[in-house]
Scaffold this active site. Sequence first.
Site, PDB file in Angstrom:
ATOM      1  N   HIS A 124       0.817  -1.219   0.000  1.00 61.51           N
ATOM      2  CA  HIS A 124       0.000   0.000   0.000  1.00 61.51           C
ATOM      3  C   HIS A 124       0.852   1.271   0.000  1.00 61.51           C
ATOM      4  CE1 HIS A 124      -3.657   2.258   0.400  1.00 61.51           C
ATOM      5  NE2 HIS A 124      -3.154   2.915   1.435  1.00 61.51           N
ATOM      6  N   LYS A 184     -12.371  10.854  -5.057  1.00 59.99           N
ATOM      7  CA  LYS A 184     -12.924  10.130  -3.892  1.00 59.99           C
ATOM      8  C   LYS A 184     -12.730  10.931  -2.604  1.00 59.99           C
ATOM      9  CE  LYS A 184     -11.257   6.061  -1.347  1.00 59.99           C
ATOM     10  NZ  LYS A 184     -10.727   4.704  -1.495  1.00 59.99           N
ATOM     11  N   ASP A 210      -7.745  -1.115  -8.473  1.00 56.15           N
ATOM     12  CA  ASP A 210      -7.326  -0.595  -7.170  1.00 56.15           C
ATOM     13  C   ASP A 210      -6.300  -1.549  -6.562  1.00 56.15           C
ATOM     14  OD1 ASP A 210      -7.253   1.193  -5.101  1.00 56.15           O
ATOM     15  OD2 ASP A 210      -9.338   0.940  -4.482  1.00 56.15           O
ATOM     16  N   GLY A 217     -16.698  -0.636   0.015  1.00 56.95           N
ATOM     17  CA  GLY A 217     -17.396   0.657  -0.037  1.00 56.95           C
ATOM     18  C   GLY A 217     -16.938   1.522  -1.210  1.00 56.95           C
TER      19      GLY A 217
HETATM   20  C1  R5P Z   1      -7.287   3.266  -0.376  1.00 52.67           C
HETATM   21  O1  R5P Z   1      -6.357   4.054  -0.340  1.00 52.67           O
HETATM   22  C2  R5P Z   1      -7.138   1.932  -1.033  1.00 52.67           C
HETATM   23  O2  R5P Z   1      -6.411   2.034  -2.219  1.00 52.67           O
HETATM   24  C3  R5P Z   1      -8.469   1.271  -1.308  1.00 52.67           C
HETATM   25  O3  R5P Z   1      -9.201   2.087  -2.225  1.00 52.67           O
HETATM   26  C4  R5P Z   1      -9.274   1.107  -0.059  1.00 52.67           C
HETATM   27  O4  R5P Z   1      -8.495   0.551   0.964  1.00 52.67           O
HETATM   28  C5  R5P Z   1     -10.465   0.220  -0.331  1.00 52.67           C
HETATM   29  O5  R5P Z   1     -11.181   0.066   0.857  1.00 52.67           O
HETATM   30  P1  R5P Z   1     -12.731  -0.270   0.857  1.00 52.67           P
HETATM   31  O6  R5P Z   1     -12.935  -1.491  -0.005  1.00 52.67           O
HETATM   32  O7  R5P Z   1     -13.025  -0.537   2.302  1.00 52.67           O
HETATM   33  O8  R5P Z   1     -13.470   0.918   0.359  1.00 52.67           O
END
Ligand code: R5P
Length: 286
Positions: A124, A184, A210, A217
């Site tokens: 990440h 976002k 992603d 979410g």
């Molecule tokens: C955020 O910085 C990450 O790249 C993902 O977009 C995030 O962790 C996704 O989380 P969720 O599925 O809970 O929205």
Amino acid sequence: MIIVGGSSSRDLAKEMSNILGCTYVQAATTRFPDGECYTRIDNGSLNDDVVIVQNTYPDSNLIEMFLLQDAVRKLGARHTTIVIPYFGYARQDRAFRPGEPESAKVMTKHLGMMCDRVLTVDIHKESILDYFECPHTDLKAAPAIAGHFTGKNIDLVLSPDVGAKDRAKAIGEMMEVPYDHLEKVRLSGSEVRISPAGMDCKGKNILIVDDMISTGGTIVAAKHALKEAGASSVSVACTHGLFVNNALERLTGNALEAVLCCNTLENEVSHISVAEIISDALNDKR
Ligand code: R5P
């Protein structure tokens, strides 16, 4: 080279050993009645370069990794590489409030004590790896994702936020289709607001990419925004499919064209393999 598969990553480790044509050893990991981890490597000796493939998420897998690092050393490993397909705690890369630990730094400090090299996949925050004192590389799953979706009628590749725009760019360029990013705003741990910020989505087959899907979410909000903006279909691919709290059911029930992830975390939709990408990196070392 000998590949040791920890319990989180057996199929991936086996696939890597097939690609590399080297010995695969599966760690015999179970749990004691009180839940503590028991593991054993049933090889008389590991007098070779040894590669452990094991996630550090959830916490039980992190403990197994520590135990495997010690076991391979005791069996005579000459050089130990740890492959962490999904690195847990990477999102807690700093103390956000006074009194909090720097969790990612704690993990690297301890994992780095018993290995000679570290490979991760789409971690990440890449800067975390600099806490390792040994050589380290973060591998990119983009070629595997692009390879999977090339020729599948995708018109536009999007990242859900500006922070991930380079991933959309890399995948879009490899697929030779346009790419962009959504806007976002995070409202809470599980809620986000997403908008296409004026981009033309009408009639397009869109692929959202992603690094991870956790609660889902982000993807649900992105899909609604894109459908409202006239997208014809929305598919989603991520590297790490965490899918917490039934997120996968939530996503598949949400009229998405496809939901896929890589096999850094093994689950029912982890059909995009990063075995070749990791094997190539290991081959470079030989
Ligand atoms: C955020 O910085 C990450 O790249 C993902 O977009 C995030 O962790 C996704 O989380 P969720 O599925 O809970 O929205």
